[in-house]
Design a protein around this motif. Structure first.
Motif, mmCIF file in Angstrom:
data_model
loop_
_atom_site.group_PDB
_atom_site.id
_atom_site.type_symbol
_atom_site.label_atom_id
_atom_site.label_comp_id
_atom_site.label_asym_id
_atom_site.label_seq_id
_atom_site.Cartn_x
_atom_site.Cartn_y
_atom_site.Cartn_z
ATOM 1 N N ALA A 246 53.052 81.466 12.635
ATOM 2 C CA ALA A 246 52.983 79.722 12.689
ATOM 3 C C ALA A 246 51.853 79.436 13.823
ATOM 4 O O ALA A 246 52.051 79.750 15.119
ATOM 5 C CB ALA A 246 54.297 79.137 13.160
ATOM 6 N N ILE A 247 50.843 79.152 13.387
ATOM 7 C CA ILE A 247 49.498 78.696 14.547
ATOM 8 C C ILE A 247 50.014 77.361 15.089
ATOM 9 O O ILE A 247 50.277 76.297 14.423
ATOM 10 C CB ILE A 247 48.316 78.518 13.681
ATOM 11 C CG1 ILE A 247 48.041 80.091 13.000
ATOM 12 C CG2 ILE A 247 47.119 78.248 14.603
ATOM 13 C CD1 ILE A 247 46.749 79.958 12.106
ATOM 14 N N PRO A 248 49.761 77.248 16.369
ATOM 15 C CA PRO A 248 50.290 75.858 17.141
ATOM 16 C C PRO A 248 49.292 74.838 16.727
ATOM 17 O O PRO A 248 48.008 75.083 16.456
ATOM 18 C CB PRO A 248 50.083 76.351 18.330
ATOM 19 C CG PRO A 248 50.000 77.775 18.642
ATOM 20 C CD PRO A 248 49.405 78.331 17.396
ATOM 21 N N GLU A 249 49.718 73.868 16.719
ATOM 22 C CA GLU A 249 48.957 72.318 16.602
ATOM 23 C C GLU A 249 48.071 72.345 18.067
ATOM 24 O O GLU A 249 48.594 72.461 18.937
ATOM 25 C CB GLU A 249 49.850 71.219 16.589
ATOM 26 C CG GLU A 249 49.234 70.015 16.244
ATOM 27 C CD GLU A 249 49.976 68.750 16.204
ATOM 28 O OE1 GLU A 249 49.537 67.711 16.098
ATOM 29 O OE2 GLU A 249 51.369 69.080 16.234
ATOM 30 N N LEU A 250 46.889 72.059 18.000
ATOM 31 C CA LEU A 250 45.973 72.059 19.328
ATOM 32 C C LEU A 250 45.336 70.869 19.255
ATOM 33 O O LEU A 250 44.717 70.218 18.333
ATOM 34 C CB LEU A 250 44.949 73.335 18.753
ATOM 35 C CG LEU A 250 43.736 73.201 19.893
ATOM 36 C CD1 LEU A 250 44.181 73.736 21.247
ATOM 37 C CD2 LEU A 250 42.615 74.234 19.381
ATOM 38 N N VAL A 251 45.236 70.524 20.495
ATOM 39 C CA VAL A 251 44.428 69.036 20.808
ATOM 40 C C VAL A 251 43.490 69.417 21.922
ATOM 41 O O VAL A 251 44.010 70.082 23.039
ATOM 42 C CB VAL A 251 45.328 67.931 21.354
ATOM 43 C CG1 VAL A 251 44.478 66.741 22.041
ATOM 44 C CG2 VAL A 251 45.911 67.567 20.110
ATOM 45 N N ILE A 252 42.388 69.093 21.797
ATOM 46 C CA ILE A 252 41.310 69.309 23.067
ATOM 47 C C ILE A 252 41.062 67.840 23.704
ATOM 48 O O ILE A 252 40.501 67.120 22.905
ATOM 49 C CB ILE A 252 40.034 70.140 22.432
ATOM 50 C CG1 ILE A 252 40.285 71.396 21.791
ATOM 51 C CG2 ILE A 252 38.995 70.037 23.507
ATOM 52 C CD1 ILE A 252 39.077 72.057 21.090
ATOM 53 N N ILE A 253 41.244 67.865 24.783
ATOM 54 C CA ILE A 253 40.823 66.497 25.614
ATOM 55 C C ILE A 253 39.836 66.787 26.279
ATOM 56 O O ILE A 253 39.650 67.723 27.222
ATOM 57 C CB ILE A 253 42.185 66.213 26.586
ATOM 58 C CG1 ILE A 253 43.382 66.033 25.768
ATOM 59 C CG2 ILE A 253 41.928 65.128 27.588
ATOM 60 C CD1 ILE A 253 44.635 65.887 26.856
ATOM 61 N N SER A 254 38.707 65.753 26.099
ATOM 62 C CA SER A 254 37.513 65.922 26.793
ATOM 63 C C SER A 254 37.180 64.313 27.236
ATOM 64 O O SER A 254 37.778 63.561 26.947
ATOM 65 C CB SER A 254 36.461 66.748 26.246
ATOM 66 O OG SER A 254 35.174 66.929 26.898
ATOM 67 N N GLY A 255 35.916 64.379 27.636
ATOM 68 C CA GLY A 255 35.277 63.212 28.007
ATOM 69 C C GLY A 255 34.655 63.091 29.495
ATOM 70 O O GLY A 255 34.647 63.985 30.079
ATOM 71 N N MET A 256 34.291 61.726 29.647
ATOM 72 C CA MET A 256 33.587 61.512 30.953
ATOM 73 C C MET A 256 34.537 61.521 32.350
ATOM 74 O O MET A 256 35.790 61.405 32.195
ATOM 75 C CB MET A 256 33.072 60.147 31.059
ATOM 76 C CG MET A 256 32.109 59.627 29.939
ATOM 77 S SD MET A 256 30.828 60.532 29.805
ATOM 78 C CE MET A 256 29.993 60.116 31.499
#
Length: 334
Positions: free
Chosen positions: A49-59
């Motif tokens: 089961a591949i984890p759900e991934l969120v990438i947080i980026s920005g200024m």
């Protein structure tokens, strides 16, 4: 016996130890069924089961840490300032956790310096592995960022020997392509910490991932366009209730103001046709895998016409099965 000892007996002992160690490694590989699928595994091997991934980026200064803490409070496994080249490795470790790490959030930004250049390659690697990933980009105006850096008396990570505005400009240019790829852009220029957390909660607190989420935002043109808007519509073609003395003190949430707005020629027709257009757009967004859309509805001051239309438009979207949040950016600002 040391590693420098020789002779037939010593060689046999070393061979036996190597054989035992190889067997242990083979057994470990056989027992370890948690592998991120690359499409090259043998048939019959169970895909983890591949984890759900969120990438947080920005200024820098736009609220990345606040967004990350919000996801952490919602049960996500959060890694701050991870070199982009290690993101695929982090996903693999999550897959090997046997479901204990089902959701991973990674904060990636220019603090990684030269490591940030590896982000594009890592995203391509994740796509090749079939990993579903989302990018959340935190945006803010130059004025707001300067004010925040000055309040904490810290330099911008890219300003070097220059000014804060020089660092902001360099960072904005460096992140331009990533911002264009983002699934969700949040403008924090006029948001406090609690309002940003509310936005993150609205997007990620649900138990099930909806097909499409929409934010319908009313705003006043005299205060500027929302920078995170995907679609912008202008209600200034309708008569302004501001010029009706008995309606001026109220907002578009008031029933009398809303009735006045929708009794004007073209108001109901606009709502019907724009809702139909959004139905077409929403179908395309779902097809292209876009999960978030911000619809900005403007009038002069963001108090009457745009508020009334935003409420009706949000109700139409909700009736179409789109999870919808209404934000009145400038209401009460006068």
């Amino acid at each position: 016996m040391t590693e420098h000892e020789t002779g037939p007996a010593a060689q046999r002992d070393r061979a036996q130890r190597r054989g035992g160690e190889d067997a242990v490694r083979r057994g470990a590989r056989q027992d370890d069924g948690a592998q991120v699928s690359t499409g090259k595994e043998n048939a019959g091997v169970a895909e983890a089961a591949i984890p759900e991934l969120v990438i947080i980026s920005g200024m820098s200064g736009a609220g990345r840490s606040t967004a990350a803490k919000c996801l952490e409070d919602l049960g996500w496994f959060v890694v701050d300032n991870l070199p982009p080249a290690l993101i695929p490795t982090m996903v693999e470790l999550g897959a090997r956790s046997q479901g204990n790490v089902a959701r991973i959030a990674v904060v990636v930004d220019v603090r990684g310096r030269r490591f940030f250049d590896n982000l594009r390659e890592s995203l391509a690697d994740l796509d090749a592995r079939g990993v579903t990933r989302r990018i959340v980009f935190l945006e803010s105006s130059e004025e707001a960022l300067v004010r925040r850096f000055e309040s904490v008396r810290r330099p911008h990570p890219l300003q070097g020997d220059g000014r804060i505005v020089d660092g902001i400009a360099a960072e904005r240019e460096l992140l331009r392509e990533l911002r264009g790829d983002a699934d969700l852009v949040i403008d924090t220029s006029s948001l406090n910490v609690h309002e940003l957390r509310a936005k993150m909660d609205a997007q990620f607190a649900g138990e099930e991932e909806p097909e499409l989420r929409a934010t319908v935002m009313s705003f006043g043109f005299k205060y500027g366009l929302p920078v995170d808007a995907d679609l912008v519509v202008d209600m200034r073609f309708l008569p302004n209730p501001h010029w009706v003395p008995e309606l001026r003190p109220y907002t578009g949430l008031n029933e009398e103001v809303a009735s006045y707005v929708f009794n004007q020629p073209g108001a109901k027709e606009f709502l019907d046709r724009y809702a139909e257009l959004l139905r077409l757009v929403a179908t395309g967004y779902r097809r292209e895998g876009k999960r978030y859309v911000t619809i900005a509805v403007g009038c002069t001051g963001g108090k009457h016409r745009s508020v009334a239309m935003s409420e009706k438009l949000a109700a139409r979207l909700a009736a179409e099965g789109v999870e919808t949040v209404v934000v009145h950016r400038d209401m009460g600002r006068e």
